[in-house]
Design a protein around this motif. Sequence first.
Motif, PDB file in Angstrom:
ATOM      1  N   ASN A   1      42.450  33.978  37.419  1.00 35.70           N
ATOM      2  CA  ASN A   1      42.029  32.713  38.016  1.00 35.70           C
ATOM      3  C   ASN A   1      40.904  32.932  39.033  1.00 35.70           C
ATOM      4  OD1 ASN A   1      42.196  29.880  38.589  1.00 35.70           O
ATOM      5  ND2 ASN A   1      43.332  30.399  40.435  1.00 35.70           N
ATOM      6  N   VAL A   2      41.043  33.937  39.869  1.00 37.75           N
ATOM      7  CA  VAL A   2      40.022  34.222  40.884  1.00 37.75           C
ATOM      8  C   VAL A   2      38.721  34.650  40.210  1.00 37.75           C
ATOM      9  CG1 VAL A   2      39.400  35.761  42.785  1.00 37.75           C
ATOM     10  CG2 VAL A   2      41.652  34.721  42.719  1.00 37.75           C
ATOM     11  N   ARG A   3      38.809  35.424  39.143  1.00 40.74           N
ATOM     12  CA  ARG A   3      37.591  35.825  38.415  1.00 40.74           C
ATOM     13  C   ARG A   3      36.861  34.605  37.860  1.00 40.74           C
ATOM     14  NH1 ARG A   3      39.913  41.218  35.366  1.00 40.74           N
ATOM     15  NH2 ARG A   3      39.703  42.578  37.176  1.00 40.74           N
ATOM     16  N   PHE A   4      37.621  33.643  37.364  1.00 43.80           N
ATOM     17  CA  PHE A   4      37.024  32.405  36.875  1.00 43.80           C
ATOM     18  C   PHE A   4      36.339  31.650  38.013  1.00 43.80           C
ATOM     19  CE2 PHE A   4      37.468  27.825  35.909  1.00 43.80           C
ATOM     20  CZ  PHE A   4      36.629  27.772  34.810  1.00 43.80           C
ATOM     21  N   LEU A   5      37.010  31.578  39.158  1.00 46.79           N
ATOM     22  CA  LEU A   5      36.429  30.899  40.314  1.00 46.79           C
ATOM     23  C   LEU A   5      35.170  31.608  40.816  1.00 46.79           C
ATOM     24  CD1 LEU A   5      39.684  29.990  42.282  1.00 46.79           C
ATOM     25  CD2 LEU A   5      38.220  28.459  40.947  1.00 46.79           C
ATOM     26  N   ILE A   6      35.130  32.933  40.696  1.00 42.80           N
ATOM     27  CA  ILE A   6      33.932  33.687  41.077  1.00 42.80           C
ATOM     28  C   ILE A   6      32.764  33.314  40.169  1.00 42.80           C
ATOM     29  CG2 ILE A   6      32.906  36.008  41.086  1.00 42.80           C
ATOM     30  CD1 ILE A   6      35.603  37.018  42.236  1.00 42.80           C
ATOM     31  N   LYS A   7      33.036  33.180  38.876  1.00 44.99           N
ATOM     32  CA  LYS A   7      31.972  32.762  37.949  1.00 44.99           C
ATOM     33  C   LYS A   7      31.426  31.386  38.328  1.00 44.99           C
ATOM     34  CE  LYS A   7      33.589  35.391  33.980  1.00 44.99           C
ATOM     35  NZ  LYS A   7      34.122  35.340  32.622  1.00 44.99           N
ATOM     36  N   ILE A   8      32.320  30.495  38.683  1.00 40.36           N
ATOM     37  CA  ILE A   8      31.889  29.154  39.102  1.00 40.36           C
ATOM     38  C   ILE A   8      31.053  29.237  40.374  1.00 40.36           C
ATOM     39  CG2 ILE A   8      32.689  26.925  39.973  1.00 40.36           C
ATOM     40  CD1 ILE A   8      35.092  27.218  38.055  1.00 40.36           C
ATOM     41  N   LEU A  17      31.744  32.857  47.672  1.00 40.86           N
ATOM     42  CA  LEU A  17      31.780  34.095  46.889  1.00 40.86           C
ATOM     43  C   LEU A  17      32.438  35.223  47.670  1.00 40.86           C
ATOM     44  CD1 LEU A  17      28.363  34.296  45.050  1.00 40.86           C
ATOM     45  CD2 LEU A  17      30.620  34.581  44.041  1.00 40.86           C
ATOM     46  N   ARG A  18      32.051  35.368  48.902  1.00 39.80           N
ATOM     47  CA  ARG A  18      32.616  36.441  49.730  1.00 39.80           C
ATOM     48  C   ARG A  18      34.127  36.271  49.884  1.00 39.80           C
ATOM     49  NH1 ARG A  18      33.380  41.127  50.312  1.00 39.80           N
ATOM     50  NH2 ARG A  18      33.915  41.873  52.366  1.00 39.80           N
ATOM     51  N   SER A  19      34.538  35.056  50.117  1.00 32.30           N
ATOM     52  CA  SER A  19      35.962  34.765  50.252  1.00 32.30           C
ATOM     53  C   SER A  19      36.715  35.126  48.973  1.00 32.30           C
ATOM     54  CB  SER A  19      36.146  33.288  50.578  1.00 32.30           C
ATOM     55  OG  SER A  19      37.497  32.935  50.514  1.00 32.30           O
ATOM     56  N   LEU A  20      36.169  34.744  47.850  1.00 33.31           N
ATOM     57  CA  LEU A  20      36.827  35.043  46.568  1.00 33.31           C
ATOM     58  C   LEU A  20      36.843  36.540  46.270  1.00 33.31           C
ATOM     59  CD1 LEU A  20      35.384  32.079  44.494  1.00 33.31           C
ATOM     60  CD2 LEU A  20      37.792  32.423  45.103  1.00 33.31           C
ATOM     61  N   GLU A  21      35.770  37.234  46.659  1.00 35.30           N
ATOM     62  CA  GLU A  21      35.738  38.680  46.447  1.00 35.30           C
ATOM     63  C   GLU A  21      36.801  39.387  47.285  1.00 35.30           C
ATOM     64  OE1 GLU A  21      31.666  39.491  47.336  1.00 35.30           O
ATOM     65  OE2 GLU A  21      31.013  39.080  45.272  1.00 35.30           O
ATOM     66  N   VAL A  22      36.985  38.927  48.509  1.00 37.82           N
ATOM     67  CA  VAL A  22      38.020  39.509  49.375  1.00 37.82           C
ATOM     68  C   VAL A  22      39.403  39.248  48.769  1.00 37.82           C
ATOM     69  CG1 VAL A  22      39.139  39.313  51.631  1.00 37.82           C
ATOM     70  CG2 VAL A  22      36.647  39.436  51.482  1.00 37.82           C
ATOM     71  N   LYS A  23      39.620  38.025  48.301  1.00 36.75           N
ATOM     72  CA  LYS A  23      40.904  37.692  47.676  1.00 36.75           C
ATOM     73  C   LYS A  23      41.122  38.531  46.420  1.00 36.75           C
ATOM     74  CE  LYS A  23      43.666  33.803  46.090  1.00 36.75           C
ATOM     75  NZ  LYS A  23      43.748  32.328  45.974  1.00 36.75           N
ATOM     76  N   HIS A  24      40.069  38.723  45.628  1.00 35.61           N
ATOM     77  CA  HIS A  24      40.159  39.524  44.406  1.00 35.61           C
ATOM     78  C   HIS A  24      40.544  40.967  44.741  1.00 35.61           C
ATOM     79  CE1 HIS A  24      38.439  41.811  40.963  1.00 35.61           C
ATOM     80  NE2 HIS A  24      39.012  40.822  40.279  1.00 35.61           N
ATOM     81  N   ASP A  25      39.889  41.541  45.747  1.00 37.00           N
ATOM     82  CA  ASP A  25      40.210  42.908  46.167  1.00 37.00           C
ATOM     83  C   ASP A  25      41.659  43.018  46.638  1.00 37.00           C
ATOM     84  OD1 ASP A  25      37.630  43.651  45.565  1.00 37.00           O
ATOM     85  OD2 ASP A  25      36.945  43.661  47.649  1.00 37.00           O
ATOM     86  N   TYR A  26      42.101  42.037  47.408  1.00 38.32           N
ATOM     87  CA  TYR A  26      43.482  42.031  47.890  1.00 38.32           C
ATOM     88  C   TYR A  26      44.463  42.013  46.713  1.00 38.32           C
ATOM     89  CZ  TYR A  26      47.887  40.257  49.673  1.00 38.32           C
ATOM     90  OH  TYR A  26      49.223  40.084  49.942  1.00 38.32           O
TER      91      TYR A  26
END
Length: 75
Positions: free
Chosen positions: A28-35, A56-65
Amino acid sequence: MKKLIKAIKYSRLRKMNEKDLLIKEIENVRFLIKIAYFKLSIANENALVESAILELRSLEVKHDYLLNKLKEVNK
């Protein structure tokens, strides 16, 4: 009808284990990053560009977590 669909989705999520939930959330987060990248590509004002970058930065941090959490679960 919408309530029934939500109830079915919720019951499926409750049956999933932690690993499966993390994988689903990562997807889901990967999809949101694409958006967010798309939003950045069409942003034409400074405020919109800044907003897209922050998102983008927020989503990348969440993805890493979530990836780190998945690694812990797989141990």
